[in-house]
Design an enzyme around this catalytic site. Structure first.
Site, PDB file in Angstrom:
ATOM      1  N   SER A 140       0.779  -1.164   0.170  1.00  0.00           N
ATOM      2  CA  SER A 140       0.062  -0.058   0.131  1.00  0.00           C
ATOM      3  C   SER A 140       0.745   1.190  -0.110  1.00  0.00           C
ATOM      4  O   SER A 140       0.317   2.074   0.535  1.00  0.00           O
ATOM      5  CB  SER A 140      -1.012  -0.039   1.317  1.00  0.00           C
ATOM      6  OG  SER A 140      -1.620  -1.292   0.986  1.00  0.00           O
ATOM      7  N   HIS A 176      19.713  17.272  17.033  1.00  0.00           N
ATOM      8  CA  HIS A 176      18.970  15.938  17.380  1.00  0.00           C
ATOM      9  C   HIS A 176      18.369  15.458  16.237  1.00  0.00           C
ATOM     10  O   HIS A 176      17.858  16.264  15.232  1.00  0.00           O
ATOM     11  CB  HIS A 176      17.728  16.320  18.345  1.00  0.00           C
ATOM     12  CG  HIS A 176      16.801  15.135  18.769  1.00  0.00           C
ATOM     13  ND1 HIS A 176      16.990  13.999  19.364  1.00  0.00           N
ATOM     14  CD2 HIS A 176      15.551  14.816  17.961  1.00  0.00           C
ATOM     15  CE1 HIS A 176      16.183  13.156  19.373  1.00  0.00           C
ATOM     16  NE2 HIS A 176      15.178  13.635  18.709  1.00  0.00           N
ATOM     17  N   SER A 178      16.186  11.700  14.524  1.00  0.00           N
ATOM     18  CA  SER A 178      15.356  10.454  14.948  1.00  0.00           C
ATOM     19  C   SER A 178      14.511  10.051  13.749  1.00  0.00           C
ATOM     20  O   SER A 178      14.133  10.984  13.048  1.00  0.00           O
ATOM     21  CB  SER A 178      14.767  10.700  16.351  1.00  0.00           C
ATOM     22  OG  SER A 178      13.730  11.625  16.304  1.00  0.00           O
ATOM     23  N   GLY A 180      11.468   8.734  14.954  1.00  0.00           N
ATOM     24  CA  GLY A 180      10.270   8.962  15.223  1.00  0.00           C
ATOM     25  C   GLY A 180       9.545   7.817  15.438  1.00  0.00           C
ATOM     26  O   GLY A 180       8.269   7.807  15.503  1.00  0.00           O
ATOM     27  N   ARG A 181      10.038   6.578  15.590  1.00  0.00           N
ATOM     28  CA  ARG A 181       9.496   5.228  15.702  1.00  0.00           C
ATOM     29  C   ARG A 181       9.548   4.857  16.959  1.00  0.00           C
ATOM     30  O   ARG A 181      10.332   5.166  17.822  1.00  0.00           O
ATOM     31  CB  ARG A 181      10.344   4.286  14.506  1.00  0.00           C
ATOM     32  CG  ARG A 181      10.108   4.755  13.102  1.00  0.00           C
ATOM     33  CD  ARG A 181       8.931   5.074  12.448  1.00  0.00           C
ATOM     34  NE  ARG A 181       8.182   3.675  12.369  1.00  0.00           N
ATOM     35  CZ  ARG A 181       8.565   3.100  10.891  1.00  0.00           C
ATOM     36  NH1 ARG A 181       9.232   3.528  10.115  1.00  0.00           N
ATOM     37  NH2 ARG A 181       7.812   1.991  10.832  1.00  0.00           N
ATOM     38  N   SER A 186      13.228   2.015  16.508  1.00  0.00           N
ATOM     39  CA  SER A 186      13.511   3.387  16.986  1.00  0.00           C
ATOM     40  C   SER A 186      14.946   3.622  16.656  1.00  0.00           C
ATOM     41  O   SER A 186      15.798   2.764  17.009  1.00  0.00           O
ATOM     42  CB  SER A 186      13.195   3.542  18.434  1.00  0.00           C
ATOM     43  OG  SER A 186      13.526   4.755  19.031  1.00  0.00           O
ATOM     44  N   ASN A 190      21.813  12.301  19.631  1.00  0.00           N
ATOM     45  CA  ASN A 190      21.910  13.878  19.916  1.00  0.00           C
ATOM     46  C   ASN A 190      23.616  14.264  19.852  1.00  0.00           C
ATOM     47  O   ASN A 190      24.185  13.318  20.208  1.00  0.00           O
ATOM     48  CB  ASN A 190      21.749  14.265  21.205  1.00  0.00           C
ATOM     49  CG  ASN A 190      19.932  14.041  21.409  1.00  0.00           C
ATOM     50  OD1 ASN A 190      19.367  14.411  20.622  1.00  0.00           O
ATOM     51  ND2 ASN A 190      19.597  13.523  22.705  1.00  0.00           N
ATOM     52  N   ASP A 219      19.029   2.549  21.005  1.00  0.00           N
ATOM     53  CA  ASP A 219      18.871   1.559  20.194  1.00  0.00           C
ATOM     54  C   ASP A 219      19.992   1.484  19.348  1.00  0.00           C
ATOM     55  O   ASP A 219      19.925   0.413  18.442  1.00  0.00           O
ATOM     56  CB  ASP A 219      17.383   2.020  19.359  1.00  0.00           C
ATOM     57  CG  ASP A 219      16.243   1.988  20.482  1.00  0.00           C
ATOM     58  OD1 ASP A 219      16.078   1.085  21.183  1.00  0.00           O
ATOM     59  OD2 ASP A 219      15.610   3.113  20.467  1.00  0.00           O
TER      60      ASP A 219
END
Length: 305
Positions: A140, A176, A178, A180-181, A186, A190, A219
């Protein structure tokens, strides 16, 4: 078993359309000289380093290039992302296409002017890169990865000579970044970065070195050994065309000598609308790929260089 997706007809049509537009763009070089490709801004213009170029505070200006890659091919798509934290893995590989779209948005604004006894400016910046499986009908057409990168930048205008170049700016930034997960995919870190900018005619060099802040139990604890601890960006304008390269390295030797190189070429199509070719090799093409090596080839358009 993982199904191997091939490039759909839509992808081929888009690639053919871009090639046709590129040819039309080059063929009109001698037709209309009333417009000039606005890709030759100096560091003084981009960062308002003197009174002549100062535009005021809280005005949105471009930061990193803004582009849309219509088709980006990877030699080794990361279908099973994994970090050093072995518990943070997906239950099974994702059936990703080897061809996807990518875009980057980036902007900055001057927040404070002439702080620290009139010697520095403070900027706020935001960049975002998105990797879109637009040709993956089976899934999708999802966004595979989105990276968010806000920054606070302290910039000192300078003026000194070194090796034939003019030193124009020194500074530091808190960065920073990331995706966002949530776990297990994730990724974030920083950094406290230090930068220096030099130019010499149409040639610009930006050097950056950073120190990672925290991150011993996250992570991606070894991200600096893959994406790197330093970066050099070299930009050269040749008429209305632009070449720029971004090189990152871990600044370590042996089996931890890793990094990446990204090569970009932009060329005018019409006014500020440009064609964009991008080649990447190494680690960290996106945050989720920080420890995954691949080579990618992208073709698209650039709006702001």
């Amino acid at each position: 078993m993982i199904k191997r997706n091939s490039s759909p007809p839509l992808c081929k049509m888009l690639l053919l359309s871009i090639l046709i537009v590129v040819q039309l763009g080059f063929s009109q070089d001698n037709v209309d000289q009333d417009w000039i490709f606005k890709n030759s801004k100096t560091l003084s213009e981009l960062w308002e380093l003197d009174e002549e170029h100062h535009r005021g505070t809280f005005l949105i200006t471009s930061y990193k290039p803004i582009y849309f890659t219509l088709a980006k091919f990877s030699t080794d798509t990361n279908k099973f992302p994994i970090s050093e934290e072995r518990n943070n893995v997906l239950p099974e590989p994702v059936d990703l296409n080897v061809v996807e779209a990518k875009f980057q948005l980036s902007m900055k604004t001057k927040v404070f002017y002439k702080v620290l006894w009139g010697k520095a400016d403070v900027w706020a910046a935001y960049s975002q890169r998105a990797y879109w499986q637009i040709y993956n009908k089976e899934l999708s057409r999802p966004f595979r990865e989105t990276n968010y990168e806000p920054e606070i930048i302290l910039n000192f205008p300078v003026n000194f000579d070194v090796l034939g170049f003019k030193g124009k700016m020194l500074g530091a930034a808190f960065i920073h970044e990331s995706n966002g997960r949530s776990n297990p995919i994730s990724r974030s870190w920083n950094r406290l970065a230090f930068h220096a900018g030099f130019d010499r005619g149409p040639l610009q060099i930006m050097l950056k070195n950073w120190i990672r802040l925290g991150g011993s139990n996250d992570d991606n604890p070894q991200i600096s050994d893959y994406i790197g601890r330093g970066e050099a960006k070299v930009t050269y304008d040749w008429g209305r065309q632009r070449f720029y390269a971004i090189v990152r390295h871990s600044l370590k030797f042996g089996n931890k000598s890793r990094g990446s190189i990204q090569l970009n070429y932009t060329f005018p199509i019409i006014k500020n609308f440009s064609g964009h070719i991008q080649v990447f090799d190494g680690y960290g093409e996106s945050m989720i790929d920080y420890n995954h090596r691949q080579t990618t080839f992208g073709l698209g358009v650039s709006l702001i260089n």
